[in-house]
Design a protein around this motif. Structure first.
Motif, PDB file in Angstrom:
ATOM      1  N   VAL A 121      44.075  37.764  42.230  1.00 19.32           N
ATOM      2  CA  VAL A 121      42.848  37.047  42.570  1.00 19.32           C
ATOM      3  C   VAL A 121      43.184  35.580  42.833  1.00 19.32           C
ATOM      4  O   VAL A 121      43.727  34.895  41.974  1.00 19.32           O
ATOM      5  CB  VAL A 121      41.814  37.145  41.433  1.00 19.32           C
ATOM      6  N   ASP A 122      42.863  35.113  44.049  1.00 24.89           N
ATOM      7  CA  ASP A 122      43.036  33.700  44.383  1.00 24.89           C
ATOM      8  C   ASP A 122      41.796  33.180  45.111  1.00 24.89           C
ATOM      9  O   ASP A 122      41.864  32.310  45.947  1.00 24.89           O
ATOM     10  CB  ASP A 122      44.286  33.475  45.232  1.00 24.89           C
ATOM     11  N   GLY A 123      40.652  33.721  44.787  1.00 25.51           N
ATOM     12  CA  GLY A 123      39.419  33.482  45.532  1.00 25.51           C
ATOM     13  C   GLY A 123      39.096  34.718  46.347  1.00 25.51           C
ATOM     14  O   GLY A 123      37.954  35.018  46.639  1.00 25.51           O
ATOM     15  N   MET A 124      40.117  35.463  46.712  1.00 18.68           N
ATOM     16  CA  MET A 124      40.023  36.790  47.332  1.00 18.68           C
ATOM     17  C   MET A 124      40.677  37.756  46.343  1.00 18.68           C
ATOM     18  O   MET A 124      41.434  37.333  45.471  1.00 18.68           O
ATOM     19  CB  MET A 124      40.782  36.829  48.661  1.00 18.68           C
ATOM     20  N   VAL A 125      40.406  39.021  46.501  1.00 18.68           N
ATOM     21  CA  VAL A 125      41.031  40.038  45.647  1.00 18.68           C
ATOM     22  C   VAL A 125      41.955  40.871  46.523  1.00 18.68           C
ATOM     23  O   VAL A 125      41.551  41.362  47.573  1.00 18.68           O
ATOM     24  CB  VAL A 125      39.974  40.933  44.972  1.00 18.68           C
ATOM     25  N   TYR A 126      43.209  41.012  46.108  1.00 21.44           N
ATOM     26  CA  TYR A 126      44.206  41.784  46.846  1.00 21.44           C
ATOM     27  C   TYR A 126      44.738  42.885  45.952  1.00 21.44           C
ATOM     28  O   TYR A 126      44.907  42.690  44.756  1.00 21.44           O
ATOM     29  CB  TYR A 126      45.392  40.899  47.243  1.00 21.44           C
TER      30      TYR A 126
END
Length: 90
Positions: free
Chosen positions: A77-82
């Motif tokens: 998670v860095d602002g988006m989820v991968y």
């Protein structure tokens, strides 16, 4: 890493340039993930401390986890989820 029973330092990882925000262990305890403000997620051998893999983001990474259904997939998670598939080291 510390021994939780004694507080003794067992292993010191180096590699991140900024604060580490998250740490997770694989279900079998063999690998560790670290997520950092430097935008890196690193995969470590939990026993030897050797770096096994590296994933880069252009933003700080807040969290990392091994996917609950598969220890070779990680959630970042860095602002988006991968969801990333870990490849065996070559």
């Amino acid at each position: 890493m510390w021994d939780t029973a004694t507080g003794r330092l067992l292993l010191q990882h180096s590699g991140h340039d900024l604060d580490v925000n998250g740490v997770a262990f694989s279900p079998d305890g063999a690998r560790a993930l670290t997520a950092s403000d430097d935008g890196m997620v690193r995969v470590w051998d939990a026993v030897s401390g050797r770096e096994l893999a590296l994933w880069r983001s252009d933003r700080r990474v807040w969290e990392c986890r091994f996917a609950p259904d598969d220890s070779d997939k990680v959630i970042v998670v860095d602002g988006m989820v991968y969801q990333l598939q870990l490849m065996p080291p070559t």
